[in-house]
Design a protein around this motif. Structure first.
Motif, PDB file in Angstrom:
ATOM      1  N   GLN A 357       0.830  -1.210   0.000  1.00  0.00           N
ATOM      2  CA  GLN A 357       0.000   0.000   0.000  1.00  0.00           C
ATOM      3  C   GLN A 357       0.862   1.257   0.000  1.00  0.00           C
ATOM      4  N   SER A 358       1.932   1.243   0.766  1.00  0.00           N
ATOM      5  CA  SER A 358       2.804   2.433   0.833  1.00  0.00           C
ATOM      6  C   SER A 358       3.549   2.681  -0.464  1.00  0.00           C
ATOM      7  N   SER A 359       3.811   1.629  -1.227  1.00  0.00           N
ATOM      8  CA  SER A 359       4.530   1.764  -2.497  1.00  0.00           C
ATOM      9  C   SER A 359       3.576   1.719  -3.700  1.00  0.00           C
ATOM     10  N   ASN A 360       2.275   1.753  -3.418  1.00  0.00           N
ATOM     11  CA  ASN A 360       1.247   1.754  -4.472  1.00  0.00           C
ATOM     12  C   ASN A 360       1.345   0.558  -5.404  1.00  0.00           C
ATOM     13  N   LYS A 361       1.694  -0.569  -4.849  1.00  0.00           N
ATOM     14  CA  LYS A 361       1.739  -1.802  -5.630  1.00  0.00           C
ATOM     15  C   LYS A 361       0.378  -2.494  -5.579  1.00  0.00           C
ATOM     16  N   PRO A 362       0.035  -3.262  -6.591  1.00  0.00           N
ATOM     17  CA  PRO A 362      -1.256  -3.960  -6.593  1.00  0.00           C
ATOM     18  C   PRO A 362      -1.388  -4.904  -5.390  1.00  0.00           C
ATOM     19  N   LEU A 363      -2.568  -4.932  -4.810  1.00  0.00           N
ATOM     20  CA  LEU A 363      -2.824  -5.806  -3.668  1.00  0.00           C
ATOM     21  C   LEU A 363      -3.230  -7.189  -4.182  1.00  0.00           C
ATOM     22  N   VAL A 364      -2.235  -7.918  -4.593  1.00  0.00           N
ATOM     23  CA  VAL A 364      -2.443  -9.263  -5.097  1.00  0.00           C
ATOM     24  C   VAL A 364      -1.608 -10.215  -4.254  1.00  0.00           C
ATOM     25  N   PRO A 365      -2.205 -11.219  -3.643  1.00  0.00           N
ATOM     26  CA  PRO A 365      -1.429 -12.128  -2.794  1.00  0.00           C
ATOM     27  C   PRO A 365      -0.458 -12.997  -3.612  1.00  0.00           C
TER      28      PRO A 365
END
Length: 365
Positions: A357-365
């Motif tokens: 979230q802090s690096s704006n990466k996709p939230l994909v497990p």
């Protein structure tokens, strides 16, 4: 005649296989639960109604309590179902995003309750509209009477729910939009309803006070006791997402008797369930720690993607196992005893999600 003095459109739904008509309960004379933004709904009976017996009054009260809990559960579940459609893989469906019922959706004394309090007749009436769904975007409203879909008259009477699902399901799966005709305040209103891609899990409330939740591969059930224990919408979302994750990962089919769990859910969704079948969780075996941990990891991603905070997850599960350890029969911890392993997975996953979230990466497990 029942007069509705204040109406509200609630974001509640449930899913039946691939059908786009989603069966659930509707509103009753209750005020919104904590965290709800909807106004109170007040429905009263005219003075000239027949005398209401104690049994009838009790049935109306029971129905109302269960409906209020069901409404809250679906409001919380809505973003989990819609925002995680891609994670649900083969269990995602094209849905319309509304529920509908008539007086025949209930039995026994509850037919009277549905008629007197909910004002249901033979026609299917929209009970709730899911916020953010195609139905909501099209302007479908609670209380709309379903008349036709793509020019075909929709059924009425005792089997209307099942028959309508058989009509609407194939239409939703094969079209981007669906033409509906509804009756609103005695006026026919045409609507073009876009379909909504969502996880096709039916969400149920269990009418017992033991603190537990169940998943049978297609459904998720949380008991009334679990809702009361969890208290906050966020905590309830943790429980919902955890059992959705078990369904997505196929754990219900590979580690337990799907028939046994399905039977428990079938029993608990009734207004007066048989609690004797819950002794020792009716033979439901504890979930292996590796599978529990996998579901915890996926569920936290689902929670974050739905807009809920993951920060309180560890504290919630720790509180649950402390107050209701594995020695408590019919309790959640008895079915999910690998607490320390689960907490380690939760800690790692929460940190992983925060980093993304802090690096704006996709939230994909």
């Amino acid at each position: 005649m029942v007069r509705q003095h204040t109406s509200t459109t609630l974001a509640s739904w449930s899913l039946v296989a691939a059908a786009s008509l989603l069966t659930a309960c509707t509103t009753y004379t209750v005020r919104p639960t904590d965290g709800a933004s909807e106004p109170a709904v007040v429905r009263t009976i005219d003075q000239d109604q027949p005398v209401v017996t104690a049994k009838m009054a009790a049935a109306r009260e029971e129905l109302g309590q269960m409906v209020a809990l069901q409404d809250r559960l679906y409001r919380i579940a809505a973003p989990l179902l819609i925002n995680n459609a891609d994670l649900c893989r083969s269990q995602a469906r094209n849905l319309l995003g509304f529920t509908a019922k008539n007086r025949y959706s209930y039995s026994g004394e509850y037919v009277d309750a549905a008629t007197a309090v909910l004002n249901y007749g033979d026609r299917l009436e929209v009970a709730s509209v899911l916020a953010g769904s195609g139905a909501a975007k099209a302007g479908l409203k609670q209380g709309d009477i379903l008349l036709a879909a793509e020019g075909k008259e929709l059924p009425r009477g005792a089997n209307a729910e099942t028959q309508a699902a058989g009509i609407l399901g194939p239409l939703a799966s094969s079209n981007k939009t669906l033409n509906l005709m509804v009756e609103r305040k005695n006026v026919n209103v045409p609507l073009k309803v876009p379909v909504t891609r969502a996880c096709a899990f039916k969400i149920d409330i269990g009418n017992v006070d033991n603190i537990n939740a169940y998943a049978d591969g297609q459904r998720v059930l949380i008991t009334r006791g679990m809702v009361n224990f969890a208290q906050s919408d966020e905590a309830i979302a943790y429980v919902l997402a955890k059992d959705m994750a078990h369904n997505i990962l196929g754990h219900a089919a590979t580690t337990r008797s799907a028939y046994t769990v399905a039977s428990i859910i079938d029993n608990l969704v009734t207004i007066r369930p048989d609690t004797s079948m819950l002794i020792g969780s009716a033979g439901v075996k504890p979930m292996p720690q590796e599978l529990d941990g996998a579901a915890d990891r996926l569920s936290l991603y689902m929670v974050a993607r739905a807009g809920y905070s993951t920060a309180g997850a560890r504290a919630f599960w720790q509180r649950l196992t402390t107050q209701y350890p594995a020695t408590v029969l019919n309790g959640y911890t008895a079915n999910h005893p690998s607490v320390n392993y689960r907490l380690s997975v939760i800690d790692k996953t929460v940190a992983e999600i925060r980093s993304k979230q802090s690096s704006n990466k996709p939230l994909v497990p």
